[in-house]
Design an enzyme around this catalytic site. Structure first.
Site: not given
Length: 359
Positions: A120, A142, A184, A226, A236, A240, A244, A247, A251, A264
């Site tokens: 956990r 993330k 990026e 960032k 997000e 935030r 993206n 993206h 993606h 990517h």
């Protein structure tokens, strides 16, 4: 050359250290003698940096184990995640153990997710070795693995205890990977900082040549931008999402072509241009700004045209699985000028298809 900054998240705040030879400096890892560590890395990075990192840690009283997994986006899977968890279990690691992610974005994301799940939650440290991971994926917490139907769909927000960035790692990076990271970097200029975008136009050649002071400033500035966004919206819920840009389109390329066939950053490069075209079609962006972005991407040796084997329509099913979709309606991050973007709700599929066809 050494630069430091902090991601401010109350009791979960953590430092980012940027410099040369940081990977072998015990001070920056914020560890204590007697602690146990599992280093997660891949087959490409292991022979380059695993021995020196292991030796440094053990000389400072840290007991280390390691796990080496295959290299590539196609291995950002539940199987790789399970290998890391199984290694933790087989070596009897406890809640006091620390997982170190030594590698690029794939290793950082999978190891971070494993740390979030093991018993956990155990602490982890990001040691990013690619430009893309240094300026983006190692910062902000993330963590995720991919699913055949969508990228980063299984994961958690889980912050590291520190990020240690060694500029020397970029010297072993293939040029294609370096360019992918610059996508990026360019994204930050488009979404947040027109002055930085102009700086990139003037300094892109020095970045491609790994000029140390130029690269150090670039990485520091991207991490600073960032960190500010993450501090204001960690999970997000609002702001935030602007990170993206490109993206949602990118993606779709990665998922449709098979993870790893387009890097990517390469997919994001084309995605940024598609988003710019959508903004222009909606009357929010100018052709001259599109040309500035396109020219900078070309100088960074990035693709600016969509994969010829993909029809515009083939993007839609993937885009509809994007995490920003609400009630089945597309939401896109679109530029309104260089240095500013907005999240636009309910963009019509007609606009999306036209924006794809223009690239």
């Amino acid at each position: 050359m050494l630069k430091t900054l902090t991601v401010s998240l109350s009791d979960r705040s953590y430092p980012i250290t940027i410099g040369e030879h940081t990977l072998t400096n015990f001070e920056y890892f914020k560890l204590k003698p007697g602690q146990r560590v599992l280093i997660a890395t891949n087959e490409t990075i292991a022979p380059l940096y695993l021995p020196s990192l292991t030796n440094m840690l053990e000389q400072n009283g840290i007991k280390t184990d390691h796990v080496i997994v295959p290299d590539g986006e196609q291995y950002k899977t539940m199987e790789t995640w399970n290998i890391m968890l199984s290694t933790l279990l087989k070596n009897n690691h406890t809640r006091n153990s620390i997982l170190i992610a030594l590698g690029g974005g794939v290793i950082g994301d999978v190891a971070g997710f494993a740390a979030a799940c093991y018993q956990r939650g155990i602490k982890f440290i990001q040691v990013p070795t690619t430009l893309l991971s240094q300026v983006d994926s190692s910062v902000g917490g993330k963590t995720a693995i991919n699913h055949p139907l969508g990228k980063n769909m299984i994961g958690a927000f889980y912050q590291p205890q520190s990020v240690v960035i060694d500029l020397n790692c970029l010297k072993t990076l293939p040029m294609r990977e370096l360019s992918a990271g610059l996508a990026e970097v360019i994204k930050y200029g488009v979404i947040l900082d027109p002055t930085f975008f102009s700086w990139l136009e003037n300094n892109i050649d020095a970045l491609l040549e790994l000029e140390p002071s130029t690269m150090s400033y670039c990485i520091y500035h991207c991490c600073k931008l960032k960190a500010q966004v993450v501090a204001s919206d960690e999970t997000e819920q609002d702001m935030r999402a602007i990170l993206n840009l490109g993206h949602t389109y990118g993606h779709a390329i990665e998922a449709e072509l098979g993870y790893g066939n387009w890097l990517h950053g390469e997919a994001v490069s084309v995605g940024i241009l598609m988003a710019a075209q959508a903004a222009k079609l909606l009357g929010h962006f100018t052709e001259s700004d599109i040309e500035r972005i396109k020219n900078l991407l070309i100088k960074a040796q990035l693709p600016v045209a969509r994969p010829p084997q993909m029809s515009a329509q083939s993007y839609i099913p993937h885009m509809l699985r994007d995490k920003k979709v609400l009630s089945g309606k597309l939401r896109l991050v679109l530029p309104t000028k260089i240095g500013h973007v907005e999240v636009i709700d309910d963009v019509s599929q007609d606009i999306v298809l036209k924006s794809i066809e223009l690239c």
